[in-house]
Write a protein that holds these residues in place. Structure first.
Motif, PDB file in Angstrom:
ATOM      1  N   PHE A 146      45.510  76.923 -29.513  1.00  0.00           N
ATOM      2  CA  PHE A 146      45.650  76.846 -28.059  1.00  0.00           C
ATOM      3  C   PHE A 146      45.023  75.569 -27.507  1.00  0.00           C
ATOM      4  CE2 PHE A 146      43.316  77.448 -24.086  1.00  0.00           C
ATOM      5  CZ  PHE A 146      44.389  77.523 -23.201  1.00  0.00           C
ATOM      6  N   GLN A 147      43.809  75.236 -27.997  1.00  0.00           N
ATOM      7  CA  GLN A 147      43.153  74.016 -27.526  1.00  0.00           C
ATOM      8  C   GLN A 147      44.023  72.784 -27.787  1.00  0.00           C
ATOM      9  OE1 GLN A 147      39.344  73.641 -29.398  1.00  0.00           O
ATOM     10  NE2 GLN A 147      38.641  75.674 -28.771  1.00  0.00           N
ATOM     11  N   ALA A 148      44.571  72.710 -29.012  1.00  0.00           N
ATOM     12  CA  ALA A 148      45.393  71.548 -29.361  1.00  0.00           C
ATOM     13  C   ALA A 148      46.663  71.498 -28.528  1.00  0.00           C
ATOM     14  CB  ALA A 148      45.733  71.589 -30.849  1.00  0.00           C
ATOM     15  N   MET A 149      47.290  72.668 -28.294  1.00  0.00           N
ATOM     16  CA  MET A 149      48.520  72.692 -27.487  1.00  0.00           C
ATOM     17  C   MET A 149      48.232  72.385 -26.027  1.00  0.00           C
ATOM     18  SD  MET A 149      50.892  75.746 -28.975  1.00  0.00           S
ATOM     19  CE  MET A 149      49.636  76.994 -28.816  1.00  0.00           C
ATOM     20  N   GLU A 150      47.100  72.871 -25.506  1.00  0.00           N
ATOM     21  CA  GLU A 150      46.722  72.568 -24.123  1.00  0.00           C
ATOM     22  C   GLU A 150      46.539  71.065 -23.942  1.00  0.00           C
ATOM     23  OE1 GLU A 150      43.598  74.350 -20.841  1.00  0.00           O
ATOM     24  OE2 GLU A 150      42.894  74.044 -22.898  1.00  0.00           O
ATOM     25  N   ASP A 151      45.853  70.425 -24.894  1.00  0.00           N
ATOM     26  CA  ASP A 151      45.710  68.966 -24.838  1.00  0.00           C
ATOM     27  C   ASP A 151      47.065  68.275 -24.938  1.00  0.00           C
ATOM     28  OD1 ASP A 151      43.029  68.693 -24.417  1.00  0.00           O
ATOM     29  OD2 ASP A 151      42.596  67.681 -26.312  1.00  0.00           O
ATOM     30  N   ALA A 152      47.946  68.802 -25.792  1.00  0.00           N
ATOM     31  CA  ALA A 152      49.256  68.174 -25.980  1.00  0.00           C
ATOM     32  C   ALA A 152      50.054  68.180 -24.683  1.00  0.00           C
ATOM     33  CB  ALA A 152      50.029  68.895 -27.078  1.00  0.00           C
ATOM     34  N   ILE A 153      50.027  69.305 -23.968  1.00  0.00           N
ATOM     35  CA  ILE A 153      50.769  69.408 -22.701  1.00  0.00           C
ATOM     36  C   ILE A 153      50.120  68.516 -21.644  1.00  0.00           C
ATOM     37  CG2 ILE A 153      51.391  70.976 -20.835  1.00  0.00           C
ATOM     38  CD1 ILE A 153      51.636  73.175 -23.003  1.00  0.00           C
ATOM     39  N   ASN A 154      48.793  68.539 -21.586  1.00  0.00           N
ATOM     40  CA  ASN A 154      48.100  67.668 -20.634  1.00  0.00           C
ATOM     41  C   ASN A 154      48.397  66.202 -20.907  1.00  0.00           C
ATOM     42  OD1 ASN A 154      46.257  68.882 -18.556  1.00  0.00           O
ATOM     43  ND2 ASN A 154      45.606  70.098 -20.323  1.00  0.00           N
ATOM     44  N   TYR A 155      48.467  65.831 -22.189  1.00  0.00           N
ATOM     45  CA  TYR A 155      48.735  64.435 -22.513  1.00  0.00           C
ATOM     46  C   TYR A 155      50.147  64.038 -22.095  1.00  0.00           C
ATOM     47  CZ  TYR A 155      48.859  60.016 -24.978  1.00  0.00           C
ATOM     48  OH  TYR A 155      48.972  58.667 -25.268  1.00  0.00           O
ATOM     49  N   LYS A 156      51.097  64.932 -22.261  1.00  0.00           N
ATOM     50  CA  LYS A 156      52.473  64.652 -21.816  1.00  0.00           C
ATOM     51  C   LYS A 156      52.495  64.390 -20.314  1.00  0.00           C
ATOM     52  CE  LYS A 156      56.990  64.950 -21.073  1.00  0.00           C
ATOM     53  NZ  LYS A 156      57.837  63.747 -21.198  1.00  0.00           N
ATOM     54  N   LEU A 157      51.841  65.266 -19.542  1.00  0.00           N
ATOM     55  CA  LEU A 157      51.837  65.107 -18.089  1.00  0.00           C
ATOM     56  C   LEU A 157      51.063  63.859 -17.668  1.00  0.00           C
ATOM     57  CD1 LEU A 157      51.182  68.862 -17.202  1.00  0.00           C
ATOM     58  CD2 LEU A 157      53.373  67.648 -17.155  1.00  0.00           C
ATOM     59  N   PHE A 158      49.938  63.616 -18.339  1.00  0.00           N
ATOM     60  CA  PHE A 158      49.110  62.441 -18.065  1.00  0.00           C
ATOM     61  C   PHE A 158      49.895  61.151 -18.357  1.00  0.00           C
ATOM     62  CE2 PHE A 158      46.062  59.352 -19.941  1.00  0.00           C
ATOM     63  CZ  PHE A 158      45.301  59.080 -18.818  1.00  0.00           C
ATOM     64  N   SER A 159      50.610  61.119 -19.491  1.00  0.00           N
ATOM     65  CA  SER A 159      51.381  59.932 -19.857  1.00  0.00           C
ATOM     66  C   SER A 159      52.538  59.694 -18.899  1.00  0.00           C
ATOM     67  CB  SER A 159      51.911  60.077 -21.294  1.00  0.00           C
ATOM     68  OG  SER A 159      50.851  60.180 -22.206  1.00  0.00           O
ATOM     69  N   ASP A 160      53.186  60.766 -18.464  1.00  0.00           N
ATOM     70  CA  ASP A 160      54.272  60.623 -17.488  1.00  0.00           C
ATOM     71  C   ASP A 160      53.755  60.041 -16.177  1.00  0.00           C
ATOM     72  OD1 ASP A 160      56.089  61.586 -19.272  1.00  0.00           O
ATOM     73  OD2 ASP A 160      56.248  63.593 -18.391  1.00  0.00           O
ATOM     74  N   ASP A 161      52.560  60.480 -15.743  1.00  0.00           N
ATOM     75  CA  ASP A 161      51.978  59.933 -14.521  1.00  0.00           C
ATOM     76  C   ASP A 161      51.663  58.451 -14.679  1.00  0.00           C
ATOM     77  OD1 ASP A 161      52.152  62.239 -13.087  1.00  0.00           O
ATOM     78  OD2 ASP A 161      50.025  62.756 -13.185  1.00  0.00           O
ATOM     79  N   LYS A 162      51.107  58.065 -15.835  1.00  0.00           N
ATOM     80  CA  LYS A 162      50.820  56.641 -16.085  1.00  0.00           C
ATOM     81  C   LYS A 162      52.105  55.823 -16.053  1.00  0.00           C
ATOM     82  CE  LYS A 162      48.609  56.385 -19.953  1.00  0.00           C
ATOM     83  NZ  LYS A 162      47.890  55.724 -21.075  1.00  0.00           N
ATOM     84  N   GLU A 163      53.169  56.383 -16.632  1.00  0.00           N
ATOM     85  CA  GLU A 163      54.450  55.679 -16.666  1.00  0.00           C
ATOM     86  C   GLU A 163      54.985  55.474 -15.255  1.00  0.00           C
ATOM     87  OE1 GLU A 163      58.505  57.310 -18.194  1.00  0.00           O
ATOM     88  OE2 GLU A 163      57.357  56.665 -19.949  1.00  0.00           O
ATOM     89  N   LYS A 164      54.884  56.503 -14.411  1.00  0.00           N
ATOM     90  CA  LYS A 164      55.340  56.380 -13.026  1.00  0.00           C
ATOM     91  C   LYS A 164      54.530  55.317 -12.283  1.00  0.00           C
ATOM     92  CE  LYS A 164      56.518  61.273 -12.541  1.00  0.00           C
ATOM     93  NZ  LYS A 164      56.112  62.523 -11.865  1.00  0.00           N
ATOM     94  N   LEU A 165      53.204  55.344 -12.496  1.00  0.00           N
ATOM     95  CA  LEU A 165      52.341  54.376 -11.802  1.00  0.00           C
ATOM     96  C   LEU A 165      52.660  52.958 -12.229  1.00  0.00           C
ATOM     97  CD1 LEU A 165      49.962  53.842  -9.916  1.00  0.00           C
ATOM     98  CD2 LEU A 165      48.426  54.188 -11.874  1.00  0.00           C
ATOM     99  N   THR A 166      52.896  52.763 -13.521  1.00  0.00           N
ATOM    100  CA  THR A 166      53.225  51.425 -14.030  1.00  0.00           C
ATOM    101  C   THR A 166      54.519  50.922 -13.415  1.00  0.00           C
ATOM    102  OG1 THR A 166      52.101  51.901 -16.121  1.00  0.00           O
ATOM    103  CG2 THR A 166      53.667  50.074 -16.107  1.00  0.00           C
ATOM    104  N   LYS A 167      55.532  51.787 -13.345  1.00  0.00           N
ATOM    105  CA  LYS A 167      56.814  51.394 -12.752  1.00  0.00           C
ATOM    106  C   LYS A 167      56.656  51.082 -11.273  1.00  0.00           C
ATOM    107  CE  LYS A 167      59.839  53.877 -15.960  1.00  0.00           C
ATOM    108  NZ  LYS A 167      60.803  55.001 -16.138  1.00  0.00           N
ATOM    109  N   ALA A 168      55.836  51.880 -10.573  1.00  0.00           N
ATOM    110  CA  ALA A 168      55.631  51.654  -9.131  1.00  0.00           C
ATOM    111  C   ALA A 168      54.946  50.319  -8.884  1.00  0.00           C
ATOM    112  CB  ALA A 168      54.805  52.799  -8.550  1.00  0.00           C
ATOM    113  N   LEU A 169      53.947  49.994  -9.714  1.00  0.00           N
ATOM    114  CA  LEU A 169      53.241  48.719  -9.552  1.00  0.00           C
ATOM    115  C   LEU A 169      54.156  47.532  -9.838  1.00  0.00           C
ATOM    116  CD1 LEU A 169      49.811  49.638 -11.183  1.00  0.00           C
ATOM    117  CD2 LEU A 169      50.293  49.292  -8.754  1.00  0.00           C
ATOM    118  N   LYS A 170      55.021  47.696 -10.844  1.00  0.00           N
ATOM    119  CA  LYS A 170      55.965  46.616 -11.157  1.00  0.00           C
ATOM    120  C   LYS A 170      57.015  46.478 -10.068  1.00  0.00           C
ATOM    121  CE  LYS A 170      55.566  46.681 -16.185  1.00  0.00           C
ATOM    122  NZ  LYS A 170      56.256  46.943 -17.478  1.00  0.00           N
ATOM    123  N   GLY A 171      57.387  47.631  -9.466  1.00  0.00           N
ATOM    124  CA  GLY A 171      58.412  47.600  -8.427  1.00  0.00           C
ATOM    125  C   GLY A 171      57.884  47.024  -7.140  1.00  0.00           C
TER     126      GLY A 171
END
Length: 541
Positions: free
Chosen positions: A516-541
């Motif tokens: 459970f701990q590993a899967m919880e981190d895995a899901i959090n990392y997916k959401l965290f990475s998606d947010d970073k990706e959005k922020l990077t695109k917004a800054l470039k835009g």
């Protein structure tokens, strides 16, 4: 610059390793990658021995190779027949391969005991087979099987086999250490004797690794004048394997200054090694020279501190030269240099006197003492880094979960059901899901609860799952007979989406809790990475 020709036999000799089997399609894909790498010859197999190899030679004709020439492999003709009537020699010609390699016996006991013929007759087999093939192929190579053992047992006969092959038109005489047992001193002595006796002949080398010397002996052969080196990617092969081309190629290019790949191709070596390991479904050793994940990995704080100042202090070449990367690992051996280096990888330029660095170092050491492993689980480390910095968003909180296994004689397999209660933004979701085992059921239940809030979780997949029992982590109050089953376990979960793969970790004496701990981190990392990706695109835009 002197050129050495690389002859890859992964598709033939490499497949003789235990647990390795390739389809025709697998062979075609590997051949194309080897051509892209720039090896001179790719041995496709033995067309007279099986339908897979026969089809490979038919299919490879449809591809326009840029660097490699395809070689077909076979043996001298049957001693009870003639070269003109031998079906294996005919299959070699029918393959359409521009290069043909045949092997013949050069050790007298193989002639008499294995082949069951006489020494003079074996010389006829070698000469007649090569003479028959010579007018029909562009290049013709002769593998003198068991040559080094043969020379030690009967040097005159081993040399007579080479002489007959040379007279019959072989372009290269390949000396084979087939049993892989020749020591460097004997190896060097025999090579020098062959060169002295046949100075006009071009020599190749084919070594096996039964004494751990295949790479060293191959490099020594080149240093003494061999023009062709045979081997396999990652050293795959029968018994202990063949000479590892992933070690030989960079050693020849970078250490001896020889040309064995086209200009600019050496950085493709590590990606090629990893591609082939995936195709044969074998995990490459992390400590493999040049191309292994650990080849340029630094764990000790003193090492990292020195590498940051000057990589030459602990690296014999630059990792980029062979397409690899430098890695700094985190563990209870870590120092401030490791923390600073890893933080910089994730976009944080920290000062060594920052209290955060000491806090993170202390946290890592405490967690690794409990059994956490961040060397492999870098996604969990990145989350930990951002949490300690106070920069990680809380996407959800699992307030409770339960997993039930139910077995019945009426069903072929047990049924597993997971129930979770998850809080997202003040709202509580209570869901359940069934799955094939507790990890699968829990994964499905958590994502079922979250998919209304985070639709992009539908892209995420659990790719791999590893459980390891940690020695020395048994509970103090367990009975002597039951301590093993009460030990702590570490779970590593590899997840991925369309563009990324990441690994997370969990530790507990309860395997479901660790999962459970590993899967919880895995899901959090997916959401965290998606947010970073959005922020990077917004800054470039």
């Amino acid at each position: 610059m002197r050129r050495v020709f690389i002859y890859d036999t992964t598709l033939r000799d490499g497949t003789q390793a235990q647990d390795i089997s390739l389809t025709t399609e697998d062979k075609l894909r590997i051949a194309l990658r080897l051509d892209e790498l720039g090896v001179a010859y790719v041995e496709g197999g033995w067309p007279g021995s099986n339908p897979t190899d026969k089809r490979f030679f038919q299919e490879i004709r449809n591809y326009d190779l840029k660097n490699a020439r395809i070689a077909a492999f076979g043996s001298t003709h049957n001693h009870r027949a003639t070269a003109a009537t031998d079906p294996n020699l005919k299959a070699l010609l029918d393959s359409g391969a521009p290069v043909v390699t045949i092997f013949g016996k050069s050790w007298d006991i193989h002639v008499t005991d294995a082949l069951g013929t006489t020494l003079p007759r074996n010389l006829e087999l070698v000469g007649d087979s090569l003479a028959f093939l010579r007018p029909h192929v562009g290049e013709l190579f002769f593998d003198a099987e068991h040559f080094f053992d043969g020379y030690k047992a009967n040097p005159d006969y081993a040399m007579a086999v080479l002489a007959r092959a040379f007279e019959a038109g072989a372009d290269v005489l390949v000396l084979c250490d087939t049993n892989g047992g020749t020591m460097p001193g004997d190896f060097r002595h025999i090579l020098r004797a062959v060169i002295a006796a046949m100075p006009e002949a071009k020599l190749g080398i084919h070594t096996h690794n039964d004494s751990g010397l295949a790479v060293a002996n191959s490099i020594e052969a080149v240093a003494l004048g061999a023009v062709q080196v045979q081997g396999t990617v990652n050293g795959y092969g029968e018994r202990c394997g063949n000479a590892n081309l992933c070690s030989i190629i960079p050693s020849l290019c970078l250490k001896l200054g020889l040309e064995c790949l086209p200009a600019g191709k050496l950085p493709l070596l590590t990606p090629t090694a990893h591609f082939v390991s995936e195709m044969v479904n074998q995990a490459p050793p992390s400590n493999q020279p040049y191309v292994g994940d650990g080849a340029f990995a630094h764990k000790g704080g003193v090492h990292v501190s020195a590498v940051v100042k000057n990589p030459l202090t602990y690296e014999h070449i630059t990792p980029e030269a062979v397409g690899n990367v430098r890695r700094v690992l985190l563990s209870d051996l870590s120092g401030q240099s490791n923390i600073l280096y890893k933080a910089k990888e994730f976009g944080f330029d920290l000062d060594k006197n920052d209290p955060f660095v000491l806090e993170l170092l202390t946290t890592i050491k405490e967690r690794e003492a409990e059994g956490y492993e961040y060397t492999a689980a870098e996604a969990s480390y990145e989350l930990l880094l951002n949490r300690v910095l106070g920069r990680a968003r809380s996407y959800f909180t699992v307030t409770r979960f339960r997993v039930l296994d139910d077995s019945s004689y009426e069903r072929e397999e047990p049924m597993t059901e997971a129930t979770v209660m998850i809080k997202v933004g003040g709202r509580v979701k209570h869901t359940a899901a069934t799955g094939r085992g507790p990890v699968n059921a829990l994964d499905k239940a958590i994502r079922k609860a979250l998919r209304g809030f985070y639709p992009r979780l539908a892209e995420m997949r659990l790719l791999d799952f590893k459980v390891r029992v940690l020695s020395g982590k048994a509970l103090d109050d367990c009975a002597p007979s039951g301590c093993g089953t009460a030990s702590h376990v570490r779970v590593l979960v590899e997840s991925g989406d369309a563009s990324r793969r990441w690994v997370t970790v969990g530790v507990s004496h309860n395997v479901i809790e660790a999962s459970f701990q590993a899967m919880e981190d895995a899901i959090n990392y997916k959401l965290f990475s998606d947010d970073k990706e959005k922020l990077t695109k917004a800054l470039k835009g």
